[in-house]
Design an enzyme around this catalytic site. Sequence first.
Site, PDB file in Angstrom:
ATOM      1  N   HIS A  65       0.838  -1.208   0.000  1.00  0.00           N
ATOM      2  CA  HIS A  65       0.000   0.000   0.000  1.00  0.00           C
ATOM      3  C   HIS A  65       0.867   1.249   0.000  1.00  0.00           C
ATOM      4  O   HIS A  65       0.451   2.291  -0.489  1.00  0.00           O
ATOM      5  CB  HIS A  65      -0.881   0.050   1.263  1.00  0.00           C
ATOM      6  CG  HIS A  65      -1.596  -1.234   1.545  1.00  0.00           C
ATOM      7  ND1 HIS A  65      -2.448  -1.824   0.639  1.00  0.00           N
ATOM      8  CD2 HIS A  65      -1.566  -2.055   2.619  1.00  0.00           C
ATOM      9  CE1 HIS A  65      -2.934  -2.941   1.167  1.00  0.00           C
ATOM     10  NE2 HIS A  65      -2.414  -3.113   2.350  1.00  0.00           N
ATOM     11  N   HIS A  95       5.201   6.457   6.886  1.00  0.00           N
ATOM     12  CA  HIS A  95       4.941   6.071   5.496  1.00  0.00           C
ATOM     13  C   HIS A  95       4.431   7.294   4.751  1.00  0.00           C
ATOM     14  O   HIS A  95       4.183   8.338   5.361  1.00  0.00           O
ATOM     15  CB  HIS A  95       3.908   4.936   5.440  1.00  0.00           C
ATOM     16  CG  HIS A  95       2.591   5.345   5.992  1.00  0.00           C
ATOM     17  ND1 HIS A  95       2.272   5.226   7.332  1.00  0.00           N
ATOM     18  CD2 HIS A  95       1.517   5.937   5.404  1.00  0.00           C
ATOM     19  CE1 HIS A  95       1.059   5.713   7.542  1.00  0.00           C
ATOM     20  NE2 HIS A  95       0.587   6.158   6.388  1.00  0.00           N
ATOM     21  N   HIS A  97       1.942   8.947   1.312  1.00  0.00           N
ATOM     22  CA  HIS A  97       0.874   8.818   0.309  1.00  0.00           C
ATOM     23  C   HIS A  97       1.221   9.808  -0.797  1.00  0.00           C
ATOM     24  O   HIS A  97       1.699  10.924  -0.498  1.00  0.00           O
ATOM     25  CB  HIS A  97      -0.489   9.178   0.911  1.00  0.00           C
ATOM     26  CG  HIS A  97      -0.869   8.347   2.105  1.00  0.00           C
ATOM     27  ND1 HIS A  97      -1.651   7.216   2.017  1.00  0.00           N
ATOM     28  CD2 HIS A  97      -0.530   8.475   3.425  1.00  0.00           C
ATOM     29  CE1 HIS A  97      -1.819   6.692   3.231  1.00  0.00           C
ATOM     30  NE2 HIS A  97      -1.132   7.421   4.102  1.00  0.00           N
ATOM     31  N   GLU A 107      -3.521  13.378   1.397  1.00  0.00           N
ATOM     32  CA  GLU A 107      -4.819  12.866   1.883  1.00  0.00           C
ATOM     33  C   GLU A 107      -5.618  14.035   2.460  1.00  0.00           C
ATOM     34  O   GLU A 107      -6.726  14.317   1.995  1.00  0.00           O
ATOM     35  CB  GLU A 107      -4.591  11.781   2.939  1.00  0.00           C
ATOM     36  CG  GLU A 107      -3.822  10.579   2.354  1.00  0.00           C
ATOM     37  CD  GLU A 107      -4.179   9.270   2.994  1.00  0.00           C
ATOM     38  OE1 GLU A 107      -3.923   9.115   4.202  1.00  0.00           O
ATOM     39  OE2 GLU A 107      -4.718   8.407   2.309  1.00  0.00           O
ATOM     40  N   HIS A 120       3.092  10.426   6.960  1.00  0.00           N
ATOM     41  CA  HIS A 120       2.414  10.111   8.212  1.00  0.00           C
ATOM     42  C   HIS A 120       3.356   9.430   9.190  1.00  0.00           C
ATOM     43  O   HIS A 120       3.878   8.350   8.896  1.00  0.00           O
ATOM     44  CB  HIS A 120       1.215   9.195   7.948  1.00  0.00           C
ATOM     45  CG  HIS A 120       0.099   9.891   7.253  1.00  0.00           C
ATOM     46  ND1 HIS A 120      -0.866   9.224   6.515  1.00  0.00           N
ATOM     47  CD2 HIS A 120      -0.217  11.202   7.166  1.00  0.00           C
ATOM     48  CE1 HIS A 120      -1.724  10.093   6.020  1.00  0.00           C
ATOM     49  NE2 HIS A 120      -1.365  11.310   6.403  1.00  0.00           N
ATOM     50  N   THR A 200      -6.556   6.173   7.690  1.00  0.00           N
ATOM     51  CA  THR A 200      -7.043   6.507   6.344  1.00  0.00           C
ATOM     52  C   THR A 200      -6.978   5.290   5.415  1.00  0.00           C
ATOM     53  O   THR A 200      -7.234   5.406   4.219  1.00  0.00           O
ATOM     54  CB  THR A 200      -6.211   7.636   5.702  1.00  0.00           C
ATOM     55  OG1 THR A 200      -4.871   7.141   5.490  1.00  0.00           O
ATOM     56  CG2 THR A 200      -6.193   8.878   6.575  1.00  0.00           C
ATOM     57  N   THR A 201      -6.582   4.129   6.004  1.00  0.00           N
ATOM     58  CA  THR A 201      -6.618   2.886   5.236  1.00  0.00           C
ATOM     59  C   THR A 201      -7.448   1.882   6.028  1.00  0.00           C
ATOM     60  O   THR A 201      -7.566   2.011   7.255  1.00  0.00           O
ATOM     61  CB  THR A 201      -5.210   2.266   5.060  1.00  0.00           C
ATOM     62  OG1 THR A 201      -4.748   1.829   6.354  1.00  0.00           O
ATOM     63  CG2 THR A 201      -4.238   3.248   4.461  1.00  0.00           C
TER      64      THR A 201
HETATM   65  N1  LIG Z   1      -2.627   6.290   6.850  1.00  0.00           N
HETATM   66  S1  LIG Z   1      -2.675   6.181   8.414  1.00  0.00           S
HETATM   67  O1  LIG Z   1      -4.021   6.406   8.872  1.00  0.00           O
HETATM   68  O2  LIG Z   1      -1.681   7.096   8.974  1.00  0.00           O
HETATM   69  C1  LIG Z   1      -2.170   4.589   8.951  1.00  0.00           C
HETATM   70  C2  LIG Z   1      -1.739   4.457  10.266  1.00  0.00           C
HETATM   71  C3  LIG Z   1      -1.297   3.211  10.731  1.00  0.00           C
HETATM   72  C4  LIG Z   1      -1.286   2.121   9.874  1.00  0.00           C
HETATM   73  C5  LIG Z   1      -0.658   0.857  10.396  1.00  0.00           C
HETATM   74  O3  LIG Z   1       0.387   0.963  11.042  1.00  0.00           O
HETATM   75  N2  LIG Z   1      -1.147  -0.379  10.178  1.00  0.00           N
HETATM   76  C6  LIG Z   1      -0.335  -1.543  10.447  1.00  0.00           C
HETATM   77  C7  LIG Z   1       0.132  -2.015   9.072  1.00  0.00           C
HETATM   78  C8  LIG Z   1      -1.048  -2.212   8.190  1.00  0.00           C
HETATM   79  C9  LIG Z   1      -0.947  -3.042   7.084  1.00  0.00           C
HETATM   80  C10 LIG Z   1      -2.049  -3.297   6.282  1.00  0.00           C
HETATM   81  O4  LIG Z   1      -1.968  -4.114   5.222  1.00  0.00           O
HETATM   82  C11 LIG Z   1      -3.275  -2.694   6.582  1.00  0.00           C
HETATM   83  O5  LIG Z   1      -4.345  -2.984   5.824  1.00  0.00           O
HETATM   84  C12 LIG Z   1      -3.384  -1.819   7.651  1.00  0.00           C
HETATM   85  C13 LIG Z   1      -2.280  -1.578   8.459  1.00  0.00           C
HETATM   86  C14 LIG Z   1      -2.459  -0.661   9.614  1.00  0.00           C
HETATM   87  C15 LIG Z   1      -3.314  -1.220  10.709  1.00  0.00           C
HETATM   88  C16 LIG Z   1      -3.594  -0.374  11.778  1.00  0.00           C
HETATM   89  C17 LIG Z   1      -4.383  -0.860  12.826  1.00  0.00           C
HETATM   90  C18 LIG Z   1      -4.857  -2.169  12.827  1.00  0.00           C
HETATM   91  C19 LIG Z   1      -4.553  -2.996  11.751  1.00  0.00           C
HETATM   92  C20 LIG Z   1      -3.771  -2.522  10.701  1.00  0.00           C
HETATM   93  C21 LIG Z   1      -1.702   2.248   8.570  1.00  0.00           C
HETATM   94  C22 LIG Z   1      -2.168   3.506   8.116  1.00  0.00           C
HETATM   95 ZN   LIG Z   2      -1.058   7.238   6.067  1.00  0.00          ZN
END
Ligand SMILES: NS(=O)(=O)c1ccc(C(=O)N2CCc3cc(O)c(O)cc3[C@H]2c2ccccc2)cc1
Ligand SMILES: [Zn+2]
Length: 262
Positions: A65, A95, A97, A107, A120, A200-201
């Site tokens: 992603h 990471h 975007h 975003e 982020h 945001t994902t």
């Molecule tokens: N864009 S964001 O809102 O700043 C964001 C923050 C944390 C995360 C994050 O650390 N994780 C863990 C890695 C991960 C990998 C994936 O394939 C996925 O679909 C989500 C994430 C998210 C995540 C956060 C909390 C629970 C599960 C997963 C992702 C995005």
């Molecule tokens: Zn992010």
Amino acid sequence: MTGHSWGYGKDDGPSAWHTHYPAAKGSRQSPIDIIPDEARRDSSLRPIFLGYDRCTSLNIANNGHSVVVEFDDSDDRSVIQGGPLEHPYRLKQFHFHWGGKGCEGSEHTVAGVGYASELHLVHWNGYKYKTFEEASTAPDGLAVLGIFLELGDDHRWLPMITDALYMVKFKGSAIDFKGFNPKCLLPSSLHYWTYLGSLTTPPLHESVIWIVLKEPIVVSDKQLGMFRMLQFNSEEENQRTRMENNFRPPQPLKDRIVRSSN
Ligand SMILES: NS(=O)(=O)c1ccc(C(=O)N2CCc3cc(O)c(O)cc3[C@H]2c2ccccc2)cc1
Ligand SMILES: [Zn+2]
């Protein structure tokens, strides 16, 4: 991460996420369009403090992603505190975007205008919760520091990241990435907007205290273009798709206000 696969394409992108992730239509979703004139100046908001000096980066990875730099979050060595936060939050990863050639990629937007990219820095409340996963479902579990990237001259330190991108071209690849201090990616001013939002994902948990810096950092089009050599797919998959436009568009503000630091 388990859970239904999702992406940024036509069929699996942000408009389809609600089918497997009902939080998508929640009351505190992110990102949002930040309207500076409507943000409430709050003198009770303290300055942000970033204690990254003894931070311990571990690796840089392509998770399908985005490109992610992960940190050792087993103690309070690298934290964010102050601002709207009641406790120190531990740095877990950062990471980016970004968009496609020449189009927007951030975003959050500011008065309807997007930036080329958004960084982020993800932190979790290690004071109240035992693990990131546990914190990630709590309303005060996460704090994400958002930093806009705008196009201009070369960024002096970004090459430390872009030089490593060719090693993590495919989903599932990762390499050691020690001794990187993200302080070199901060703008000079730590003035910010803050509001209660979400990841945001997927899984889009409504667990994020957002802190978005007002001042962008400047990177060159050439430097940002190097992110687009990454691929969403793993080396084994025959479908080759360039990693770009990995951003969720702004979501309804609903019953929220954005506060502004002085
Ligand atoms: N864009 S964001 O809102 O700043 C964001 C923050 C944390 C995360 C994050 O650390 N994780 C863990 C890695 C991960 C990998 C994936 O394939 C996925 O679909 C989500 C994430 C998210 C995540 C956060 C909390 C629970 C599960 C997963 C992702 C995005
Ligand atoms: Zn992010």
